[in-house]
Design an enzyme around this catalytic site. Structure first.
Site, short mmCIF file in Angstrom:
data_model
loop_
_atom_site.label_atom_id
_atom_site.label_comp_id
_atom_site.label_asym_id
_atom_site.label_seq_id
_atom_site.Cartn_x
_atom_site.Cartn_y
_atom_site.Cartn_z
N ASN A 60 0.83 -1.21 0.00
CA ASN A 60 0.00 0.00 0.00
C ASN A 60 0.86 1.26 0.00
O ASN A 60 0.54 2.24 -0.68
CB ASN A 60 -0.92 0.00 1.23
CG ASN A 60 -2.29 -0.59 0.93
OD1 ASN A 60 -2.73 -0.61 -0.21
ND2 ASN A 60 -2.97 -1.06 1.96
N HIS B 44 -3.33 3.15 -2.08
CA HIS B 44 -4.48 2.38 -1.59
C HIS B 44 -5.41 1.93 -2.72
O HIS B 44 -6.05 0.88 -2.60
CB HIS B 44 -5.26 3.19 -0.55
CG HIS B 44 -4.53 3.32 0.75
ND1 HIS B 44 -4.47 2.30 1.68
CD2 HIS B 44 -3.80 4.35 1.27
CE1 HIS B 44 -3.76 2.70 2.71
NE2 HIS B 44 -3.34 3.94 2.50
N GLU C 23 -6.13 -7.34 5.14
CA GLU C 23 -5.58 -8.19 4.08
C GLU C 23 -5.66 -9.67 4.43
O GLU C 23 -4.98 -10.50 3.84
CB GLU C 23 -4.12 -7.80 3.79
CG GLU C 23 -3.15 -8.09 4.92
CD GLU C 23 -3.01 -6.95 5.91
OE1 GLU C 23 -1.93 -6.86 6.54
OE2 GLU C 23 -3.95 -6.14 6.06
#
Length: 338
Positions: free
Chosen positions: A216, A221, A251
């Site tokens: 990220n 994002h 995640e």
């Protein structure tokens, strides 16, 4: 004209008087005098009036509106057999049994069902039935009204479909489309109970994308969300029919494998790793070939009566962290069967 081709008795005196107590002579005369008015009122409504003689189960009257709605002439409605025969096969037994039982008990009742038209289509009807008793309290006749409730049913079906869609959405992760935590809890409870009843093995897999924070930070994002979607798709394609895939949070993903032993669960998780590797999702900040990988924790058990599903989840979660502690991109498993 009644259903047998004979002229009906004056409708005001015969149809509208639902009690068997003798009416006062003046009232009776008034009703007889204005029978035509009552008939006009009844036959001008959309509701379809009818009357059945209990002793013969024959229609002594059915309103002419029936032909406009269903296409069957009033003269074709001779007995309750005609009524039952023109009912949808899926509704017939349940509705007939209910109406007969309620009528025998002398209880007013309502019934919804699909009625066959002369064109071979079906219309939803609601029958509102009043049971008429004689002076001895015995069932003498049934009188009632049929109402066309097709539009109401269509509205109810649309609302039910919307409700199902909302419920389905409430069980799905908005980003990845796989199950969410709420659905995971429901599926785990269901499969846990089934495994207890049948003494069958249940396996659970927890997967965590390796170095996802770095992903990220490096890609942003939006790209991170795209990565989550691709991983969810890979896991969904790797499992078997009947298995569950959900997003546990962030995640982290979770798979529930009903009736699955340790060896079969290992095969599923190896397939997940292989397919994720073959996807070759670029990850410049990962030490593993600069592609996205995942760590997996696996657990298998036959739930005992006193076992706790939350404890099982925690056990598998600990295996996941063991895999991450062992260098990531690997599998750690525990087997409580045998």
């Amino acid at each position: 004209m009644n259903s047998t081709g004979k002229h009906n008795a004056p409708l005001g005196a015969d149809f509208l008087r639902h009690d068997s107590a003798p009416a006062a002579a003046g009232v009776e005369g008034y009703m007889e005098h204005d029978a035509a008015v009552y008939r006009t009122l009844l036959e001008s409504t959309k509701a379809i009036p009818w009357k059945i003689d209990w002793a013969t189960l024959a229609f002594s009257y059915i309103g002419p509106q029936i032909e406009a709605l269903l296409g069957w002439a009033p003269s074709s409605w001779k007995t309750v057999q005609d009524w039952a025969a023109r009912m949808h096969p899926e509704d017939r037994d349940k509705v007939v049994e209910f109406c007969v039982a309620q009528s025998k008990a002398g209880t007013d009742h309502e019934a919804d069902y699909r009625a066959l038209t002369s064109r071979g289509e079906y219309v939803w009807l609601r029958d509102v039935v009043h049971v008429v008793r004689d002076a001895n309290g015995e069932v003498e006749s049934l009188v009632g009204f049929m109402f066309d409730i097709s539009e109401r049913k269509k509205t109810e079906e649309k609302l039910a479909e919307l409700q199902r869609e909302l419920e389905a959405l409430s069980f799905k992760d908005g980003l990845t489309g796989v199950g969410n935590r709420r659905e995971f809890d429901a599926v785990l409870q269901r499969e846990w109970s089934a495994a207890q009843r049948h003494a069958a093995p249940l396996s659970l897999i927890m997967a965590d994308i390796d170095f996802f924070k770095s992903y990220n930070d490096y890609y942003g994002h939006v790209q991170g969300d795209a990565c989550l979607k691709r991983v969810a798709a890979v896991l969904s394609e790797a499992v078997r029919p009947g298995d569950f895939v959900g997003r546990f949070g962030g995640e982290e993903f979770v798979l529930i494998l009903p009736n699955t032993g340790a060896d079969a669960a290992r095969q599923v998780v190896e397939r997940c790793r292989d397919r994720l590797s073959a996807e070759e999702i670029a990850h410049e900040r990962s030490p593993f070939r600069q592609t996205v990988t995942a760590s997996f924790g696996v657990g298998t058990l036959i739930p005992a009566a006193e076992a706790d599903p939350v404890a099982f989840v925690n056990l598998v979660d600990s295996q996941l962290y063991l895999a991450k502690d062992n260098g990531r991109d690997c599998i750690a498993a525990v087997n409580r069967v045998g």
